[in-house]
Design a protein around this motif. Structure first.
Motif, PDB file in Angstrom:
ATOM      1  N   ARG A   1      -0.461 -15.353  15.742  1.00 28.90           N
ATOM      2  CA  ARG A   1       0.677 -14.973  16.590  1.00 28.90           C
ATOM      3  C   ARG A   1       0.315 -13.914  17.626  1.00 28.90           C
ATOM      4  O   ARG A   1       1.089 -13.643  18.522  1.00 28.90           O
TER       5      ARG A   1
ATOM      6  N   GLY B   1       6.883 -20.921  22.118  1.00 24.81           N
ATOM      7  CA  GLY B   1       8.223 -21.159  21.581  1.00 24.81           C
ATOM      8  C   GLY B   1       9.316 -21.277  22.623  1.00 24.81           C
ATOM      9  O   GLY B   1      10.491 -21.422  22.276  1.00 24.81           O
ATOM     10  N   ARG B   2       8.961 -21.218  23.903  1.00 23.79           N
ATOM     11  CA  ARG B   2       9.978 -21.174  24.962  1.00 23.79           C
ATOM     12  C   ARG B   2       9.775 -22.182  26.086  1.00 23.79           C
ATOM     13  O   ARG B   2      10.727 -22.609  26.710  1.00 23.79           O
TER      14      ARG B   2
ATOM     15  N   CYS C   1      17.434 -23.929  17.571  1.00 27.65           N
ATOM     16  CA  CYS C   1      16.361 -23.387  18.417  1.00 27.65           C
ATOM     17  C   CYS C   1      16.270 -24.064  19.788  1.00 27.65           C
ATOM     18  O   CYS C   1      15.579 -23.556  20.683  1.00 27.65           O
TER      19      CYS C   1
ATOM     20  N   TYR D   1      16.849 -21.661  22.457  1.00 25.58           N
ATOM     21  CA  TYR D   1      15.810 -20.715  22.897  1.00 25.58           C
ATOM     22  C   TYR D   1      14.922 -21.327  23.976  1.00 25.58           C
ATOM     23  O   TYR D   1      14.190 -20.616  24.667  1.00 25.58           O
TER      24      TYR D   1
ATOM     25  N   ASN E   1      17.933 -14.193  22.114  1.00 24.41           N
ATOM     26  CA  ASN E   1      17.489 -13.903  20.741  1.00 24.41           C
ATOM     27  C   ASN E   1      18.715 -13.703  19.864  1.00 24.41           C
ATOM     28  O   ASN E   1      19.754 -13.276  20.354  1.00 24.41           O
TER      29      ASN E   1
ATOM     30  N   ASP F   1      16.416 -14.206  12.027  1.00 23.06           N
ATOM     31  CA  ASP F   1      16.517 -15.668  11.871  1.00 23.06           C
ATOM     32  C   ASP F   1      17.049 -16.067  10.492  1.00 23.06           C
ATOM     33  O   ASP F   1      16.794 -17.185  10.034  1.00 23.06           O
TER      34      ASP F   1
ATOM     35  N   TYR G   1       7.435 -22.359  16.117  1.00 21.57           N
ATOM     36  CA  TYR G   1       6.875 -21.115  16.674  1.00 21.57           C
ATOM     37  C   TYR G   1       7.497 -19.904  15.983  1.00 21.57           C
ATOM     38  O   TYR G   1       6.803 -18.968  15.583  1.00 21.57           O
ATOM     39  N   ARG G   2       8.808 -19.948  15.809  1.00 22.13           N
ATOM     40  CA  ARG G   2       9.490 -18.803  15.181  1.00 22.13           C
ATOM     41  C   ARG G   2       9.038 -18.641  13.718  1.00 22.13           C
ATOM     42  O   ARG G   2       8.975 -17.538  13.199  1.00 22.13           O
ATOM     43  N   LYS G   3       8.731 -19.766  13.079  1.00 19.82           N
ATOM     44  CA  LYS G   3       8.246 -19.680  11.695  1.00 19.82           C
ATOM     45  C   LYS G   3       6.833 -19.088  11.658  1.00 19.82           C
ATOM     46  O   LYS G   3       6.491 -18.358  10.728  1.00 19.82           O
TER      47      LYS G   3
ATOM     48  N   ILE H   1       5.758 -16.850  13.744  1.00 16.16           N
ATOM     49  CA  ILE H   1       6.000 -15.416  13.945  1.00 16.16           C
ATOM     50  C   ILE H   1       6.498 -14.786  12.631  1.00 16.16           C
ATOM     51  O   ILE H   1       6.142 -13.660  12.303  1.00 16.16           O
ATOM     52  N   ARG H   2       7.268 -15.540  11.874  1.00 19.10           N
ATOM     53  CA  ARG H   2       7.779 -15.027  10.595  1.00 19.10           C
ATOM     54  C   ARG H   2       6.736 -15.135   9.478  1.00 19.10           C
ATOM     55  O   ARG H   2       6.991 -14.736   8.343  1.00 19.10           O
TER      56      ARG H   2
END
Ligand code: KG4
Ligand code: ZN
Length: 352
Positions: A15, A40-41, A136, A139, A146, A168, A330-332, A334-335
């Protein structure tokens, strides 16, 4: 032998990468889809093969036909997504795939393909909940958006009001007690003789109709923020049958408009109530039904009146697509949430 390819720490290194490319894969129902999304965007490609033509003659999705069509098309669709993005397999940093909810045979095609791909590329596999994917999609449309926020998820199987936390996390505020909004639209469309998929066809027909032509009952629910569409649907079907039996003329546009109005009023009313009570400043729409023209218009009006910021996915991202799966993936990352290669399809997977 363990099949865990990526640990939390390894994901943490990933990440920090400047331009992180996620390949999203979606096969939960009747669209075979693949997409490359940056950070992610930014959508670099969004390839969708729709199976509508295969299912139309049956009036709905035939699971066995859907699975076979996914098998036939997945390689082509993924290849197309890479080409459109100007990338190769070697450029991809992670593979995100829908593992539920959906049709088991259809899901398994995407999951098996993604597992094999992640294993051979030695890249992390990210398991995405289809409903989180729909959320998502916002996003991608609003690059600075966010959570925290409130979200109305309206699709073929869901009518949920969900509170999304800044981390999230997802909390259920309200949901349908019976039919989902999309399911109700599809059934109403069918009795009006419209072809599958009925929701968009009914929406189009309703544009030239009178919202007030047919009075439909307002649904009663146990929970303050819950929905119920089955009584509405039955009242609509009965009204149409009665008119047909009595050989009374009716205007299909008016019938479609009245039904759409009743469903949308209920969605807007309960969602605004939940938004006010929870003090939400941001409201998101998500899922196939968020393409509905009246829903978008009424939500805009209601949010404007109540000082709530409304976010709606671009219409092209409301239905099933893989860009939303890559965005959720992508968010996962980051998590720090990677899947292992034992990942299986979970047809009745829940988000909340
Ligand atoms: O999110 P989605 O593409 O698939 C699921 O995850 O279920 O949602 C499909 C549903 C179908 O019921 C379809 O008829 C409905 O969304 N839908 C609409 C519209 N576009 C799609 N319903 C009403 N108005 C629309 N414009
Ligand atoms: Zn969907």
């Amino acid at each position: 032998m363990t099949f865990v390819q990526y640990s939390r720490n390894e994901l943490a290194n990933l990440r920090d990468k400047k331009d992180l490319l996620v390949l999203g894969i979606e096969t939960s129902c009747d669209e075979t889809a693949a997409s490359v999304v940056q950070n992610g965007r930014e959508i670099l490609s969004n390839s969708v093969y729709s199976q509508i033509a295969l299912h139309t003659i049956y009036g709905g999705v035939v699971p066995e036909i859907a699975s076979r069509a996914h098998v036939e098309k997945i390689d082509v669709v993924v290849g197309q997504a890479l080409r459109d993005a100007g990338k190769t397999f070697g450029d991809i940093d992670a593979v995100a795939v829908t593992y539920g909810p959906g049709l088991v045979g259809a899901l398994l095609v995407g999951v098996s393909y993604a597992k094999a791909l992640a294993y051979s590329l030695k890249k992390p596999l990210i398991a995405v909940n289809h409903i989180e994917g729909h959320i998502c999609a916002n996003y991608l449309t609003y690059r600075d958006l966010n959570p925290s926020c409130l979200c109305l998820v309206v699709s073929g199987g869901h009518s949920h009001i969900i509170a999304v936390g800044a981390d999230d996390s997802y909390h259920l505020i309200g949901c349908t007690q019976d039919d989902a909004a999309g399911e109700a639209f599809d059934k109403a469309a069918r009795v009006l003789g419209l072809s599958y998929p009925g929701g968009p066809a009914l929406d189009k027909l309703a544009q030239d109709g009178d919202d007030m032509a047919l009075q439909l009952p307002r649904p009663k629910t146990q929970g303050k923020y819950d929905f119920s569409f089955s009584g509405l649907k039955t009242a609509f079907i009965n009204a149409l049958h009665t008119m047909k039996q009595q050989k009374k003329e009716y205007v299909p546009q008016d019938m479609a408009a009245s039904f759409r109005h009743a469903v949308v009023e209920s969605l807007v009313e309960k969602t605004m109530l939940a938004a006010k009570d929870t003090g939400a400043g941001k409201l998101l729409l998500a899922g196939g039904v968020s393409a509905n023209r009246l829903l978008r218009k009424r939500m805009e009006e209601a949010c404007g009146q109540n000082g709530i910021q409304l976010y709606m996915p671009d219409v092209s991202l409301c239905g099933d697509n893989a860009a939303m799966i890559a965005a959720a993936g992508y968010r996962k990352i980051i998590r720090g949430e990677a899947a292992d290669l034992y990942l299986n399809a979970v047809p009745s997977l829940r988000l909340v």
